[in-house]
Write a protein that holds these residues in place. Sequence first.
Motif, PDB file in Angstrom:
ATOM      1  N   ILE A   1       0.838  -1.202   0.000  1.00  0.00           N
ATOM      2  CA  ILE A   1       0.000   0.000   0.000  1.00  0.00           C
ATOM      3  C   ILE A   1       0.873   1.252   0.000  1.00  0.00           C
ATOM      4  O   ILE A   1       0.477   2.298  -0.505  1.00  0.00           O
ATOM      5  CB  ILE A   1      -0.989  -0.022   1.198  1.00  0.00           C
ATOM      6  CG1 ILE A   1      -2.015   1.117   1.105  1.00  0.00           C
ATOM      7  CG2 ILE A   1      -0.250   0.048   2.518  1.00  0.00           C
ATOM      8  CD1 ILE A   1      -3.144   0.991   2.122  1.00  0.00           C
ATOM      9  N   THR A   2       2.087   1.142   0.533  1.00  0.00           N
ATOM     10  CA  THR A   2       2.952   2.332   0.642  1.00  0.00           C
ATOM     11  C   THR A   2       3.407   2.835  -0.732  1.00  0.00           C
ATOM     12  O   THR A   2       3.853   3.967  -0.832  1.00  0.00           O
ATOM     13  CB  THR A   2       4.200   2.044   1.498  1.00  0.00           C
ATOM     14  OG1 THR A   2       4.883   0.910   0.955  1.00  0.00           O
ATOM     15  CG2 THR A   2       3.836   1.766   2.932  1.00  0.00           C
TER      16      THR A   2
ATOM     17  N   ILE B   1      -1.823   8.404   7.191  1.00  0.00           N
ATOM     18  CA  ILE B   1      -0.762   8.290   6.189  1.00  0.00           C
ATOM     19  C   ILE B   1       0.473   9.031   6.693  1.00  0.00           C
ATOM     20  O   ILE B   1       1.602   8.579   6.513  1.00  0.00           O
ATOM     21  CB  ILE B   1      -1.235   8.832   4.827  1.00  0.00           C
ATOM     22  CG1 ILE B   1      -2.358   7.937   4.283  1.00  0.00           C
ATOM     23  CG2 ILE B   1      -0.079   8.875   3.824  1.00  0.00           C
ATOM     24  CD1 ILE B   1      -3.102   8.525   3.095  1.00  0.00           C
ATOM     25  N   GLY B   2       0.260  10.149   7.354  1.00  0.00           N
ATOM     26  CA  GLY B   2       1.320  10.817   8.114  1.00  0.00           C
ATOM     27  C   GLY B   2       2.553  11.189   7.327  1.00  0.00           C
ATOM     28  O   GLY B   2       3.653  10.710   7.603  1.00  0.00           O
ATOM     29  N   ARG B   3       2.384  12.059   6.354  1.00  0.00           N
ATOM     30  CA  ARG B   3       3.532  12.507   5.574  1.00  0.00           C
ATOM     31  C   ARG B   3       4.391  13.458   6.388  1.00  0.00           C
ATOM     32  O   ARG B   3       3.878  14.334   7.070  1.00  0.00           O
ATOM     33  CB  ARG B   3       2.993  13.247   4.348  1.00  0.00           C
ATOM     34  CG  ARG B   3       4.047  13.739   3.403  1.00  0.00           C
ATOM     35  CD  ARG B   3       3.414  14.685   2.385  1.00  0.00           C
ATOM     36  NE  ARG B   3       4.436  15.617   1.935  1.00  0.00           N
ATOM     37  CZ  ARG B   3       5.005  15.572   0.726  1.00  0.00           C
ATOM     38  NH1 ARG B   3       4.620  14.657  -0.117  1.00  0.00           N
ATOM     39  NH2 ARG B   3       5.938  16.411   0.394  1.00  0.00           N
ATOM     40  N   SER B   4       5.724  13.292   6.331  1.00  0.00           N
ATOM     41  CA  SER B   4       6.584  14.327   6.902  1.00  0.00           C
ATOM     42  C   SER B   4       7.828  14.506   6.049  1.00  0.00           C
ATOM     43  O   SER B   4       8.385  13.553   5.524  1.00  0.00           O
ATOM     44  CB  SER B   4       6.945  14.018   8.357  1.00  0.00           C
ATOM     45  OG  SER B   4       7.609  12.798   8.434  1.00  0.00           O
TER      46      SER B   4
ATOM     47  N   MET C   1      12.692   1.037  14.673  1.00  0.00           N
ATOM     48  CA  MET C   1      13.458   0.632  13.498  1.00  0.00           C
ATOM     49  C   MET C   1      12.645   0.826  12.224  1.00  0.00           C
ATOM     50  O   MET C   1      13.197   1.070  11.158  1.00  0.00           O
ATOM     51  CB  MET C   1      13.876  -0.838  13.635  1.00  0.00           C
ATOM     52  CG  MET C   1      14.931  -1.261  12.618  1.00  0.00           C
ATOM     53  SD  MET C   1      16.440  -0.259  12.745  1.00  0.00           S
ATOM     54  CE  MET C   1      16.890  -0.084  11.022  1.00  0.00           C
ATOM     55  N   GLU C   2      11.322   0.743  12.331  1.00  0.00           N
ATOM     56  CA  GLU C   2      10.482   0.744  11.122  1.00  0.00           C
ATOM     57  C   GLU C   2      10.322   2.127  10.497  1.00  0.00           C
ATOM     58  O   GLU C   2       9.766   2.259   9.415  1.00  0.00           O
ATOM     59  CB  GLU C   2       9.068   0.213  11.428  1.00  0.00           C
ATOM     60  CG  GLU C   2       9.007  -1.201  11.934  1.00  0.00           C
ATOM     61  CD  GLU C   2       9.157  -1.268  13.449  1.00  0.00           C
ATOM     62  OE1 GLU C   2       8.285  -0.739  14.155  1.00  0.00           O
ATOM     63  OE2 GLU C   2      10.159  -1.824  13.934  1.00  0.00           O
ATOM     64  N   TYR C   3      10.720   3.155  11.211  1.00  0.00           N
ATOM     65  CA  TYR C   3      10.476   4.497  10.666  1.00  0.00           C
ATOM     66  C   TYR C   3      11.791   5.192  10.372  1.00  0.00           C
ATOM     67  O   TYR C   3      12.722   5.121  11.169  1.00  0.00           O
ATOM     68  CB  TYR C   3       9.648   5.329  11.649  1.00  0.00           C
ATOM     69  CG  TYR C   3       9.204   6.646  11.058  1.00  0.00           C
ATOM     70  CD1 TYR C   3       8.101   6.704  10.207  1.00  0.00           C
ATOM     71  CD2 TYR C   3       9.892   7.812  11.333  1.00  0.00           C
ATOM     72  CE1 TYR C   3       7.709   7.904   9.649  1.00  0.00           C
ATOM     73  CE2 TYR C   3       9.504   9.020  10.777  1.00  0.00           C
ATOM     74  CZ  TYR C   3       8.398   9.064   9.934  1.00  0.00           C
ATOM     75  OH  TYR C   3       8.017  10.239   9.382  1.00  0.00           O
ATOM     76  N   GLY C   4      11.848   5.878   9.268  1.00  0.00           N
ATOM     77  CA  GLY C   4      13.033   6.660   8.923  1.00  0.00           C
ATOM     78  C   GLY C   4      14.255   5.769   8.787  1.00  0.00           C
ATOM     79  O   GLY C   4      14.231   4.793   8.051  1.00  0.00           O
ATOM     80  N   ALA C   5      15.309   6.080   9.520  1.00  0.00           N
ATOM     81  CA  ALA C   5      16.553   5.334   9.407  1.00  0.00           C
ATOM     82  C   ALA C   5      16.774   4.413  10.601  1.00  0.00           C
ATOM     83  O   ALA C   5      17.805   3.760  10.705  1.00  0.00           O
ATOM     84  CB  ALA C   5      17.725   6.307   9.263  1.00  0.00           C
TER      85      ALA C   5
ATOM     86  N   TYR D   1       6.597   8.530   5.388  1.00  0.00           N
ATOM     87  CA  TYR D   1       5.184   8.344   5.701  1.00  0.00           C
ATOM     88  C   TYR D   1       5.057   7.398   6.880  1.00  0.00           C
ATOM     89  O   TYR D   1       5.848   6.462   7.027  1.00  0.00           O
ATOM     90  CB  TYR D   1       4.444   7.760   4.495  1.00  0.00           C
ATOM     91  CG  TYR D   1       4.540   8.644   3.280  1.00  0.00           C
ATOM     92  CD1 TYR D   1       3.585   9.612   3.027  1.00  0.00           C
ATOM     93  CD2 TYR D   1       5.615   8.530   2.396  1.00  0.00           C
ATOM     94  CE1 TYR D   1       3.674  10.440   1.927  1.00  0.00           C
ATOM     95  CE2 TYR D   1       5.721   9.354   1.294  1.00  0.00           C
ATOM     96  CZ  TYR D   1       4.751  10.307   1.052  1.00  0.00           C
ATOM     97  OH  TYR D   1       4.854  11.125  -0.030  1.00  0.00           O
ATOM     98  N   ARG D   2       4.049   7.649   7.675  1.00  0.00           N
ATOM     99  CA  ARG D   2       3.758   6.796   8.811  1.00  0.00           C
ATOM    100  C   ARG D   2       3.126   5.483   8.342  1.00  0.00           C
ATOM    101  O   ARG D   2       3.195   4.460   9.014  1.00  0.00           O
ATOM    102  CB  ARG D   2       2.737   7.532   9.689  1.00  0.00           C
ATOM    103  CG  ARG D   2       2.994   7.523  11.150  1.00  0.00           C
ATOM    104  CD  ARG D   2       1.798   8.162  11.835  1.00  0.00           C
ATOM    105  NE  ARG D   2       0.609   7.389  11.558  1.00  0.00           N
ATOM    106  CZ  ARG D   2       0.017   6.616  12.458  1.00  0.00           C
ATOM    107  NH1 ARG D   2       0.471   6.560  13.680  1.00  0.00           N
ATOM    108  NH2 ARG D   2      -1.048   5.934  12.136  1.00  0.00           N
ATOM    109  N   LEU D   3       2.439   5.571   7.200  1.00  0.00           N
ATOM    110  CA  LEU D   3       1.729   4.414   6.657  1.00  0.00           C
ATOM    111  C   LEU D   3       2.686   3.241   6.447  1.00  0.00           C
ATOM    112  O   LEU D   3       3.775   3.412   5.919  1.00  0.00           O
ATOM    113  CB  LEU D   3       1.085   4.810   5.319  1.00  0.00           C
ATOM    114  CG  LEU D   3       0.193   3.784   4.636  1.00  0.00           C
ATOM    115  CD1 LEU D   3      -1.056   3.539   5.464  1.00  0.00           C
ATOM    116  CD2 LEU D   3      -0.184   4.250   3.239  1.00  0.00           C
ATOM    117  N   ARG D   4       2.255   2.045   6.860  1.00  0.00           N
ATOM    118  CA  ARG D   4       3.059   0.830   6.674  1.00  0.00           C
ATOM    119  C   ARG D   4       2.359  -0.079   5.670  1.00  0.00           C
ATOM    120  O   ARG D   4       1.148   0.011   5.499  1.00  0.00           O
ATOM    121  CB  ARG D   4       3.181   0.051   8.000  1.00  0.00           C
ATOM    122  CG  ARG D   4       3.767   0.832   9.116  1.00  0.00           C
ATOM    123  CD  ARG D   4       5.271   1.027   8.916  1.00  0.00           C
ATOM    124  NE  ARG D   4       5.698   2.275   9.535  1.00  0.00           N
ATOM    125  CZ  ARG D   4       5.874   2.430  10.838  1.00  0.00           C
ATOM    126  NH1 ARG D   4       5.685   1.430  11.662  1.00  0.00           N
ATOM    127  NH2 ARG D   4       6.227   3.596  11.333  1.00  0.00           N
TER     128      ARG D   4
END
Length: 866
Positions: free
Chosen positions: A196-197, A225-228, A333-337, A427-430
């Motif tokens: 979905i991402t 969805i949390g875009r940043s 671990m799942e977000y960003g780096a 995005y926050r969306l997984r």
Amino acid sequence: MSTERYNPQAVEPRWQAAWREARIFETENDDPRPRYYVLEMFPYPSGRIHIGHVRNYTMGDVVARYMRARGFNVLHPMGWDAFGLPAENAAMTNKVQARDWTYKNIATMRGQLQTMGLSLDWSREFATCDVDYYAQQQRLFLDLLDADLAYRRSSRVNWDPVDQTVLANEQVIDGRGWRSGAEVEQRELTQWFFRITRYSEDLLTALETLDRWPAKVRLMQANWIGRSEGMRVRFPLTKPTAAGTREIEVYTTRQDTLFGASFMALSPDHPLAAELAEGDAALAGFIAECRHAGTSEAAIESAEKRGHDTGLAVRHPFDDRTLPVYVANFVLMEYGAGAIFGCPAHDQRDFDFARRYDLPVTPVVLPDGVDAADFAITDKPYDGEGRMINSAFLDGMTITGAKDAVAERLETADPDSAPQGKRETNYRLRDWGISRQRYWGCPIPVVHCEACGVVPVPAADLPVELPDDVELDRPGNPLDHHPTWKHVACPKCDRPAIRETDTMDTFVDSSWYFARFTAPRSATPTEPQAANDWLPVDQYIGGIEHAILHLLYSRFFTRAMRLTGHLDLDEPFAGLFTQGMVVHETYRRADGAWVSPAEVQVTGEGTNRKAVETATGEQVEIGPIEKMSKSRRNTVDPTDIIAGYGADTARLFMLSDSPPDRDVIWTEEGVAGAHRFVQRVWRLVREWSDGREAAGPPVEAGDHPLRRTAHRTLAAVGDGFATLRFNVAVAKIYELVNAISAAQAEADGDPATAAVIDEAMLILVEIMAPITPHLAEECWQALGQEGLVATRDWPAADESLLADATLVLPVQVNGKKRGELTIDADASQVDVETAVTALDFVQRALDGRRPKKIVVVPKRIVNVVV
RNA sequence: GCCCCUGUGGCGGAAUUGGUAGACGCGGCAGACUCAAAAUCUGUUGCCUUCACGGGCGUGCUGGUUCGAGUCCGGCCAGGGGCACCA
């Protein structure tokens, strides 16, 4: 002369049969009229319909019947979201097959829905557990696999060690499995995902095009969805690790605060953390502890910011400082780096961490209007706007300016080295994990072969059917321990192989059913032509609880089906309406047991209201008004209501008073009130038709105020239906009935007035038909009309009757209403000013002076300023 | 903690989107019909004041914009919802 009471028990089945025989609700795809697709979220066949269904389907039915009258070819289908865990649980408890339990429930609920008189096309009905349906879903899965929208990877999941199954986050309550009560473990399992991402950005920006969706739902999806926007920054280690790691990459949205950095933090799951843990038992212990920590909300909320100093350090990119590197429990671990730099002065989390480990807190953003000498971070970080300080070349810039300047510099590489940073949107969306270790779901059509790996089941071999003979009494996945089902030959090499035993999340089933309704018997998932012609759904109606999951998954799935050629559009639902819940007060005995409304007698008013349990005479406590639920026992069975009052009363009550997007409080008085109105309309119509001859032969309708009222009501009710403001439409209908009664009382045999009443009666019946269709048919017949109201075109309102020839304008003096002015509707501005100035109370207020100003709002109001 | 929504009579709510606040219904009160009850019908029903005509107040609180604010703007209070270590 007495008129018999309206008897819904006798009347309703008769008209339902008439509609069925005329097949007026069966929709053809090749009908030349313009199309309109109304859909209510299809139900899970839990056993019986509940009152929330009645509200949901009544709303959809009014829209469907109204649009049909407006000349549209309306598609209004019904089906069953029939896979899911309750069937497995019921099968276990009652020693029946999940399939039998499900289809029996469907039969019961179909019968219940049919007593509601809904204008549904039952010829298109299907259940998602029909082999025909899930076979097509398996084809879709293979197409998604082909398009790289489905993939397998290892992932951390909630594992119930007693039931031996994966649990969804919603099924973990306070760290324990909702059924077994066992403490849930985090387990690494290989799972199927939908990508979905890939559509994160599109799903977000396309929300703006959904102008017929509630703003609230769009906002919730946007947040989800949390875009940043931020950047990845590489920090070189002061010296390489034993294994040769030379740098750490972090993700940040606040690169402007780089000069305020005082530490680096790695996720416990970061590869470097694992590397270091090999030579550091204390670190290994810390990491294990982090993994063990609960994932429940409470656990996260109370969890302190904790870290473990690795002893490593990195160099700051812009000055010669070094920063210590920690492994910290709050970095994901799942977000960003999977790693961050901490700036304690401007982030709450980093601040908490810095205080605990005594790290420096350097402010780098100065709020506007504050003197730098007076500014200090003491008990709270500052996350507002301001200008940069303590930041070398950034000093004096705004936050936005500093972000750009830092990005610019880090992205521009020295001739002999790689850039130190890169702008990146996250995005926050997984991705959507769809594997379920369950029996009662759509089997994932792949085979695992030792030689060939994951092999899709060839389309010709579909469907992969569920077996009937499963053992549900053992813990674990029934498909996995079925003796024969999973053993097959590899489609590629023909050697013994094993079927995938996971089934798909039931949200997959509901992600495309709306498309299937457009060609429900097609040998392919859709007939693209039919899907494109009917979709998007013009009006979708359901509960707000699906604001994110179902509605987001469906938006993704539509895009995926477009990519794989099954339809050609992005957005499945053009109009969305989220209806409120039906709530009821609760009753509780002294011993704490809940008592159902059916077992209680309520008497008295306001604070004197008392509830007594009918069977025992014992007084029960009246509790708060809550969502109807089995546990609170505050449910009302729609079957009882329909049997007692009739479907029309239940339908009318559901639409009266409360705005449809708000919760409605179910009260016995309210239902009785709706029923009284049904009886009143019937009496009005019957007495009129019985006495009609006395009023003389039909003549030209006279000029009577009732005519205007009737035509205005007609226009207002149509508007109310089109905008789903049913409560207002119902109020207008009440007004018309009052007006007809009044006119009838005064008519006194005058034939011209009688003709006006005749016309108003017919309009009344036609505008009520979408809400109370059985009553409307019965009245239509009583008034001597031919055919079915259900097939009538919506009457046209006479435009000339919608406006008055003479107006009564409210007149204000200095903004306060002081009287009225009766004047011709076409009077000019000057006429109005002259007339108003002549009024007694205006003269008195003016007291000889000239008005400072006269504001005339045409056809609305006059304000004299003195 | 962050984001969002809502606040109008005794109650559910309406208000032409900045123009008569309280439509319509529930409940209450008074009356008619009835031996009586149910059912039905009629009138009345925001608060204060006045014998009355009338007047004053009133949409959570508070300030503002406007000829005019339930509606728009600022600050606060209360209730509800969503997200939740997202860097």
